[in-house]
Design an enzyme around this catalytic site. Structure first.
Site, PDB file in Angstrom:
ATOM      1  CG  HIS A   1      -1.910   1.199   1.117  1.00 19.38           C
ATOM      2  ND1 HIS A   1      -3.184   1.081   0.607  1.00 19.38           N
ATOM      3  CD2 HIS A   1      -1.765   2.513   1.439  1.00 19.38           C
ATOM      4  CE1 HIS A   1      -3.784   2.263   0.642  1.00 19.38           C
ATOM      5  NE2 HIS A   1      -2.941   3.154   1.146  1.00 19.38           N
ATOM      6  CB  CYS A   2       3.331   2.759  -1.426  1.00 18.26           C
ATOM      7  SG  CYS A   2       3.753   1.528  -2.661  1.00 18.26           S
ATOM      8  CG  HIS A   3      -0.772   6.420  -2.297  1.00 21.28           C
ATOM      9  ND1 HIS A   3      -1.929   5.759  -2.641  1.00 21.28           N
ATOM     10  CD2 HIS A   3      -0.812   6.540  -0.946  1.00 21.28           C
ATOM     11  CE1 HIS A   3      -2.641   5.510  -1.550  1.00 21.28           C
ATOM     12  NE2 HIS A   3      -1.978   5.968  -0.508  1.00 21.28           N
TER      13      HIS A   3
ATOM     14  NE  ARG B   1      -7.731   3.324  -1.617  1.00 21.06           N
ATOM     15  CZ  ARG B   1      -7.196   4.418  -1.070  1.00 21.06           C
ATOM     16  NH1 ARG B   1      -6.933   5.481  -1.801  1.00 21.06           N
ATOM     17  NH2 ARG B   1      -6.909   4.461   0.211  1.00 21.06           N
TER      18      ARG B   1
ATOM     19  NE  ARG C   1      -9.688  12.395   6.034  1.00 15.79           N
ATOM     20  CZ  ARG C   1      -8.612  11.845   5.504  1.00 15.79           C
ATOM     21  NH1 ARG C   1      -7.985  12.448   4.516  1.00 15.79           N
ATOM     22  NH2 ARG C   1      -8.157  10.695   5.955  1.00 15.79           N
TER      23      ARG C   1
ATOM     24  CE1 TYR D   1      -8.872   4.775   4.694  1.00 18.29           C
ATOM     25  CE2 TYR D   1      -8.524   6.443   3.022  1.00 18.29           C
ATOM     26  CZ  TYR D   1      -8.336   5.982   4.300  1.00 18.29           C
ATOM     27  OH  TYR D   1      -7.606   6.745   5.199  1.00 18.29           O
TER      28      TYR D   1
ATOM     29  CG  HIS E   1      -5.541   2.551   6.058  1.00 17.23           C
ATOM     30  ND1 HIS E   1      -4.459   1.927   5.465  1.00 17.23           N
ATOM     31  CD2 HIS E   1      -5.718   3.703   5.349  1.00 17.23           C
ATOM     32  CE1 HIS E   1      -4.014   2.673   4.460  1.00 17.23           C
ATOM     33  NE2 HIS E   1      -4.763   3.737   4.357  1.00 17.23           N
TER      34      HIS E   1
ATOM     35  CG  ASP F   1      -0.661   5.595   3.827  1.00 12.35           C
ATOM     36  OD1 ASP F   1      -1.263   5.515   2.734  1.00 12.35           O
ATOM     37  OD2 ASP F   1      -0.864   6.503   4.647  1.00 12.35           O
TER      38      ASP F   1
END
Ligand SMILES: O=C(O)/C=C(\CC(=O)C(=O)O)C(=O)O
Length: 292
Positions: free
Chosen positions: A27-29, A120, A126, A152, A176, A245
């Site tokens: 899980h990274c961007h 996803r 937000r 999410y 998460h 993350d």
């Protein structure tokens, strides 16, 4: 929104913990680079460039072998930056896309060709303007059979999410852990509710990730997170995958040290067997099944 934000550590420590060979940061961007891959006009944050070169340098620094790049909301439904990250990884990255539900079957096939293995659905108000469950369900039915669906959401909407999750026609991975209040402890109401969700289907997986977000008030070393999450990993060890993350979108006021994030792993997965499942076997099943 004009000022560009840095939400990642400029000089993260080297972790004390050494991940096993083949460990996957799942899980990274990537952000941009903006000149090549502009951000979405609907983006809720405007980050500095955090491209694949930085991501892969961090991967090596932390002792990981591969990445799963999850399309971040700042790039909307244009997956070009994430696909670029996968393309320049030399086979060491795959990804999770965010799509306009009206996407054609041909475009889905092109995403698969580009290394995507899931989509996803983001329900955080937000971060996204709308999350149309009916359209999400329609596109979910058109995904390749071996793709999964990453969702999410925050703990306060878990109950209203249940019918939607129950209807999803692919394996589900919850980002998460649906953001439980970890200060309630391992037997608190949020963890109990999340366990009951996991018990509702044996193909709901989760990411025991983001101590920095979930234990924000206590902060590093995030002891509440370790206490609340370790029993979950032990009890559902075949259904969890882990990630840094990075570059920690929206964490600019409490930027975590990635070395410390990695040092959380042996606290939530204390044995070599659990670590192998969390970091290698489980993510390989979702992202590189042809190698198993
Ligand atoms: O990086 C994460 O997983 C969490 C995010 C950002 C995000 O999901 C996105 O921008 O798509 C958050 O809570 O702000």
């Amino acid at each position: 929104m004009s000022e560009r934000i840095i939400s990642w550590h400029g000089n993260p420590s080297r972790p004390t913990y050494t991940p096993p060979p083949g460990a996957i940061d799942a899980h990274c961007h990537v952000f941009g680079p903006m000149a090549q891959f502009p951000f979405s006009p609907k983006a809720k944050y405007l980050p500095e460039d955090a491209g694949p070169d930085k991501l892969f340098a961090l991967r090596d620094h932390l002792g990981f072998s591969r990445n799963v790049i999850v399309q971040a909301s700042c790039h909307g439904t244009n997956n070009a930056a994430t696909l670029n990250g996968i393309a320049v990884s030399g086979g060491k990255a795959r990804g999770v896309a965010v799509v306009d539900p009206a996407i054609s079957d041909e475009e889905i096939a092109a995403l698969h060709q580009g290394g995507m293995r899931g989509i996803r659905f983001n329900f955080l108000k937000r971060l996204v303007d709308d999350a149309p469950k009916d359209k999400f369900l329609e596109v979910a039915h058109r995904l390749p059979k071996d793709w999964h669906i990453v969702i999410y959401f925050e703990a306060d909407i878990l109950e209203e999410m249940r019918p939607f999750i129950a209807a999803l026609p692919r394996l589900v991975v919850v980002d998460h852990m649906g953001r439980p209040d970890v200060t309630q402890g391992p037997d608190g109401p949020d963890m109990k509710a999340f366990r009951s969700l996991l018990d509702s289907r044996d193909d709901i997986w989760f990411k025991p990730t983001c101590p920095d977000r979930l234990d924000l008030a206590a902060g590093d070393p995030w002891n509440n997170f370790a206490d609340a999450v370790a029993p979950l990993v032990a009890d559902y060890s075949d259904r969890c995958i882990w990630g840094t993350d990075w570059p920690h979108p929206n964490m600019e006021k409490a930027i975590p040290d990635d070395g410390h994030i990695v040092d959380m792993i042996p606290r939530i997965a204390p044995t070599a067997e659990l670590q192998q499942k969390l970091l290698v076997t489980n993510p390989m099943r979702l992202y590189w099944p042809e190698e198993l």
